[in-house]
Design a protein around this motif. Structure first.
Motif, mmCIF file in Angstrom:
data_model
loop_
_atom_site.group_PDB
_atom_site.id
_atom_site.type_symbol
_atom_site.label_atom_id
_atom_site.label_comp_id
_atom_site.label_asym_id
_atom_site.label_seq_id
_atom_site.Cartn_x
_atom_site.Cartn_y
_atom_site.Cartn_z
ATOM 1 N N ALA A 190 41.208 42.281 41.124
ATOM 2 C CA ALA A 190 41.687 42.692 42.445
ATOM 3 C C ALA A 190 42.010 44.183 42.459
ATOM 4 O O ALA A 190 41.640 44.902 43.395
ATOM 5 N N MET A 191 42.680 44.664 41.409
ATOM 6 C CA MET A 191 42.993 46.087 41.309
ATOM 7 C C MET A 191 41.705 46.906 41.237
ATOM 8 O O MET A 191 41.567 47.934 41.896
ATOM 9 N N HIS A 213 36.870 49.894 46.566
ATOM 10 C CA HIS A 213 36.788 50.007 48.031
ATOM 11 C C HIS A 213 37.405 51.309 48.526
ATOM 12 O O HIS A 213 36.861 51.948 49.429
ATOM 13 N N ALA A 214 38.528 51.707 47.943
ATOM 14 C CA ALA A 214 39.169 52.967 48.342
ATOM 15 C C ALA A 214 38.248 54.151 48.055
ATOM 16 O O ALA A 214 38.143 55.079 48.876
ATOM 17 N N HIS A 225 36.737 45.851 36.422
ATOM 18 C CA HIS A 225 36.213 44.612 36.986
ATOM 19 C C HIS A 225 35.498 43.796 35.903
ATOM 20 O O HIS A 225 35.679 42.585 35.817
ATOM 21 N N LEU A 250 40.101 47.026 44.653
ATOM 22 C CA LEU A 250 40.881 47.883 45.546
ATOM 23 C C LEU A 250 40.511 49.355 45.313
ATOM 24 O O LEU A 250 40.256 50.110 46.259
ATOM 25 N N SER A 308 36.917 51.419 38.275
ATOM 26 C CA SER A 308 36.765 50.129 38.943
ATOM 27 C C SER A 308 35.688 49.266 38.295
ATOM 28 O O SER A 308 35.859 48.053 38.152
#
Length: 128
Positions: free
Chosen positions: A106-107, A113-114, A92, A110, A88
């Motif tokens: 966005a991926m 956050h997961a 990012h 995601l 991530s």
């Protein structure tokens, strides 16, 4: 003895990643003579936010991962979290610096956050 191997790897990778993110900001500041803020320069703004977002999430990711690993989280969980956090942060930064559309970021968020949710749920449930 818990060697905290995954946490060590992630901390080391993050230490290596912060350098180019920081240097990118410094080089652009020198080029634009922007001592504070972004001086209205879009490239500098993107670099500042890529660096800033990394700083906002990477330290807590290392702490959370370290706690899961220290408290005896399953190896698959620890390494999945490690991979998620590294993936991530790298994606990012790539999304901020090299693309003009949000799907990559966005991926990345995601997955970020997961990973935090999974780690947080595991940590809270392991304390009861």
């Amino acid at each position: 003895m818990n060697s905290m191997l995954a946490t060590g790897w992630v901390a080391g990778i993050f230490a290596l990643l912060i350098v180019p993110l920081s240097v990118q900001v410094s080089l652009r500041r020198a080029k634009t003579n922007a001592v504070f803020g972004d001086a209205g320069d879009e490239a500098l703004r993107k670099r500042i936010r890529a660096h800033g977002n990394f700083i906002e999430y990477a330290p807590l990711a290392v702490v959370v991962l370290g706690l899961v690993e220290y408290r005896g989280g399953a190896s698959w969980l620890v390494w999945s979290l490690a991979a998620g956090f590294v993936f991530s942060r790298v994606m990012h930064a790539i999304g901020m610096l090299f693309t003009s559309t949000p799907p990559v970021r966005a991926m990345a968020m995601l997955v970020n956050h997961a990973s935090f949710l999974a780690a947080g749920i595991w940590l809270v449930s392991s304390l009861t």
